[in-house]
Design an enzyme around this catalytic site. Sequence first.
Site, short mmCIF file in Angstrom:
data_model
loop_
_atom_site.label_atom_id
_atom_site.label_comp_id
_atom_site.label_asym_id
_atom_site.label_seq_id
_atom_site.Cartn_x
_atom_site.Cartn_y
_atom_site.Cartn_z
N VAL A 21 0.86 -1.19 0.00
CA VAL A 21 0.00 0.00 0.00
C VAL A 21 0.89 1.23 0.00
O VAL A 21 2.08 1.16 0.29
CB VAL A 21 -0.95 0.03 1.22
CG1 VAL A 21 -1.97 -1.08 1.14
CG2 VAL A 21 -0.16 -0.02 2.51
N SER A 22 0.30 2.38 -0.32
CA SER A 22 1.11 3.57 -0.57
C SER A 22 1.49 4.34 0.68
O SER A 22 2.50 5.02 0.71
CB SER A 22 0.36 4.51 -1.53
OG SER A 22 0.17 3.86 -2.76
N THR A 23 0.68 4.30 1.72
CA THR A 23 0.97 5.10 2.91
C THR A 23 0.84 4.27 4.15
O THR A 23 0.17 3.24 4.18
CB THR A 23 0.01 6.31 3.01
OG1 THR A 23 -1.33 5.84 3.07
CG2 THR A 23 0.17 7.24 1.82
N GLN A 26 -2.71 3.29 5.62
CA GLN A 26 -3.60 2.38 4.92
C GLN A 26 -3.35 0.96 5.41
O GLN A 26 -2.30 0.64 5.97
CB GLN A 26 -3.35 2.45 3.42
CG GLN A 26 -3.85 3.73 2.78
CD GLN A 26 -3.56 3.73 1.28
OE1 GLN A 26 -2.42 3.66 0.87
NE2 GLN A 26 -4.61 3.82 0.49
#
Length: 310
Positions: A21-23, A26
């Site tokens: 996931v990107s962050t 999340q």
Amino acid sequence: MSASYPLSSPSLRRLVGYARVSTEDQLNDAQVDELKGAGCAVVHEEHGSGASRTRPVLAKLMRDLGAGDVLVVVRLDRLARSVSHLLEVIEHLDKRGVHFRSLRDPIDTSTPQGMFSLQVLGAVAQLERTLIAERTKAGMKAAKARGRLAGNPGLRERRPEAVRAVAAARKRAYLEELITSAQTWLPTVRRLRPQHSWDDVVRILNRKGHDWTVERLRRAVHHLVGERLAEASLIKRSPKRPPEHRLMTLVAGIAIADPDLTLIEIGQQLERMHERPPRGGRKWQASSVKALLDRARQLGLVTSGPMPGS
């Protein structure tokens, strides 16, 4: 940041999941559940941007996968930032006998249909590169016709922000190149450093088909250490050793790098490296190599196992 979820699987192949996931805020729960449901024995989680290939969890996972394993993702964009990057990763996996599968895409390199889809992706990537090159040439030609100079105007004017941006981009590209290739040379460096000198490590790597210089290898390892992708102990100063001890560690390094070599073949490598036997002369005998290898085993430089044949 990573987490692993063991799961029993009746499959003959070990399915290993990768979720990203990107962050940090999340959650990977949906990806993890889907991968576990597909039969993955282990699921590795990573938090990081899809625009970067600098992913320590993935880099370690790529090193740990073995022949017969299957790397599984939910979607292709969880693994790669572009088609060309995806093809690079799959090519590296294929060289190690590892398959790749995407649950929501028609990609499974263990099946003929999946390989066909991969070939289609490769053709698309090649077309994309060709179109970009043609557009770049056309743009440069049009700019020249209008009297404009090609290139970055900020760089031509030496604007600090432009120089910093280019330097950062080059650093990212260099790091990505190191991460992509590290599986082919970093394990040997880890086995030999810092007990062996950089010169010896380079010579052993180059005997295996690499093309390193001491300066380039030291820079590469320092860079990975700085990014915390390699151990700081690798760049420690090598201890000074008497000449015979150096030969012993060099023989041990060659044997570790290629355990299938015989005593005679190790001696032939030493001759090609212009190393002379402890008792003088130019020709290495199997008995001289065996004596050095025996000492290396006694000191723990080489793990126990069958002695190479003569």
